[in-house]
Design an enzyme around this catalytic site. Sequence first.
Site, short mmCIF file in Angstrom:
data_model
loop_
_atom_site.label_atom_id
_atom_site.label_comp_id
_atom_site.label_asym_id
_atom_site.label_seq_id
_atom_site.Cartn_x
_atom_site.Cartn_y
_atom_site.Cartn_z
CG PHE A 117 -1.84 1.23 1.19
CD1 PHE A 117 -2.98 1.24 0.39
CD2 PHE A 117 -1.53 2.37 1.91
CE1 PHE A 117 -3.79 2.37 0.32
CE2 PHE A 117 -2.35 3.51 1.85
CZ PHE A 117 -3.47 3.50 1.05
CG ASP B 122 5.46 3.60 2.02
OD1 ASP B 122 5.44 4.18 3.12
OD2 ASP B 122 4.44 3.51 1.29
CE LYS C 102 -1.06 5.56 7.99
NZ LYS C 102 -0.70 5.14 6.64
C1 LIG Z 1 -0.96 5.36 5.26
C2 LIG Z 1 0.06 4.93 4.26
C3 LIG Z 1 0.26 5.64 3.07
C4 LIG Z 1 -0.59 6.81 2.66
O1 LIG Z 1 -0.48 7.89 3.55
P1 LIG Z 1 -1.59 9.06 3.50
O2 LIG Z 1 -1.10 10.05 4.51
O3 LIG Z 1 -2.90 8.46 3.85
O4 LIG Z 1 -1.58 9.60 2.12
C5 LIG Z 1 1.27 5.20 2.22
N1 LIG Z 1 2.02 4.14 2.52
C6 LIG Z 1 1.87 3.45 3.67
C7 LIG Z 1 2.76 2.29 3.97
C8 LIG Z 1 0.87 3.81 4.58
O5 LIG Z 1 0.68 3.09 5.68
#
Ligand SMILES: *Cc1c(COP(=O)(O)O)cnc(C)c1O
Length: 399
Positions: free
Chosen positions: A133, A218, A247
């Site tokens: 994701f 990421d 986050k």
């Molecule tokens: C939450 C998340 C995103 C997206 O972040 P947003 O602030 O919602 O755009 C991307 N990659 C990972 C691994 C995430 O957990």
Amino acid sequence: MSGMSDSALFSTYARFPITLVKGKGSRLWDDQGKEYIDFMSGLAVTNLGHVPDAVKNAIVRQLDQLWHVSNLFHTPNGEKAAKLLTDNSCADAVFFCNSGAEANEAAIKLARRYHQKLKGNDRYEIITFTQSFHGRTLATLTATGQDKVKEGFLPLPQGFVHVPLHDLPALEAAVNDKTAAIMLELVQAEGGVIPVDADFLKQVRALCDRHGILLIVDEIQTGMGRTGKLFAYEHYDVEPDIFTLAKGLGSGVPVGAMLAKAHVRDAFVPGAHATTFGATPLIMASVIATIETMLSEKAVERAAAASEYLMGQLNAKLNGLPNVVGVRGKGLLVGILCDGPAAEAISELHKRGLLVVPAGPNVIRLLPNLLVSNEDIDAAVALIAAVLTEQAAAQTAKS
Ligand SMILES: *Cc1c(COP(=O)(O)O)cnc(C)c1O
């Protein structure tokens, strides 16, 4: 309020029937005054707990000083926040933005521009992994290795390739002279709390080095102490060329960051990339206080210790339950893999005052804050064990 059919908000979320109005530390309260133990932390955001005093005080001080100036001016708070991040990571430069998706978008742009401007080739392809994701913008949902986020949004941007996680031959076969970067989470979080194997990551790094490919990690969910290291790549003997945060970076204010090593940073020159609110004084005050508090409170070390205790308790109390397949994760990003859909157990836990969240259909995800006490862990594990034991008994009675 909850379940309101006349809501003026888009129904982009299937919301839980709870309206939260107040938080402090590991506790949340709803509009009925009911108290919850929070084991989701706003989805890995409030890593220091709700309304941490040091961060609150820093924001209040900054509120009296200056909220916003354009990035066309120097921003001392932005400089300081960036320095804190580079001093405590393998990165040499930071680009601040507003969200995780925007940070990944910046990483994708930087990787392409690195090849096309600094290296003088025409590489643009980004390889990512199934079940990953990476966000909801057009580029990042295309990078995401799950079809459900793409439905109805065709045509998608070009240049994204997906391979199964831990399948080195498939990865090698996907590499070609257009490959710009390989991008991955080190614990696939939304995909079901799946940690990446250390040997696999070493092979990915070696493959990148052999072919001049950039490695993008990421760390949006795994970063900021969540896995028991400040950044998850520290668990591995591997450093990314680029990594992204969001986050947990600002304790709850909207902020993201894209970080890169020196050899990549010059691919972004004045005018190459921008965002109005990046590095803005108010948000940066929260980022500085978050990082400084994490360091002074030894939050990362405490998360590692809390993880060991939580994993031990879960393994002991869930051991032998027929509906529990296993417990997995890193640090305080923990998944309980059930033998079927986890939604009912999650909703029952909410009713009993423990907030947890799914990760994929069959996983109960636990994301307590990094300072969580052993007493709260005991209380949470007791509730989880009770609900899953009752569920197992009900299943046995039915069959
Ligand atoms: C939450 C998340 C995103 C997206 O972040 P947003 O602030 O919602 O755009 C991307 N990659 C990972 C691994 C995430 O957990």
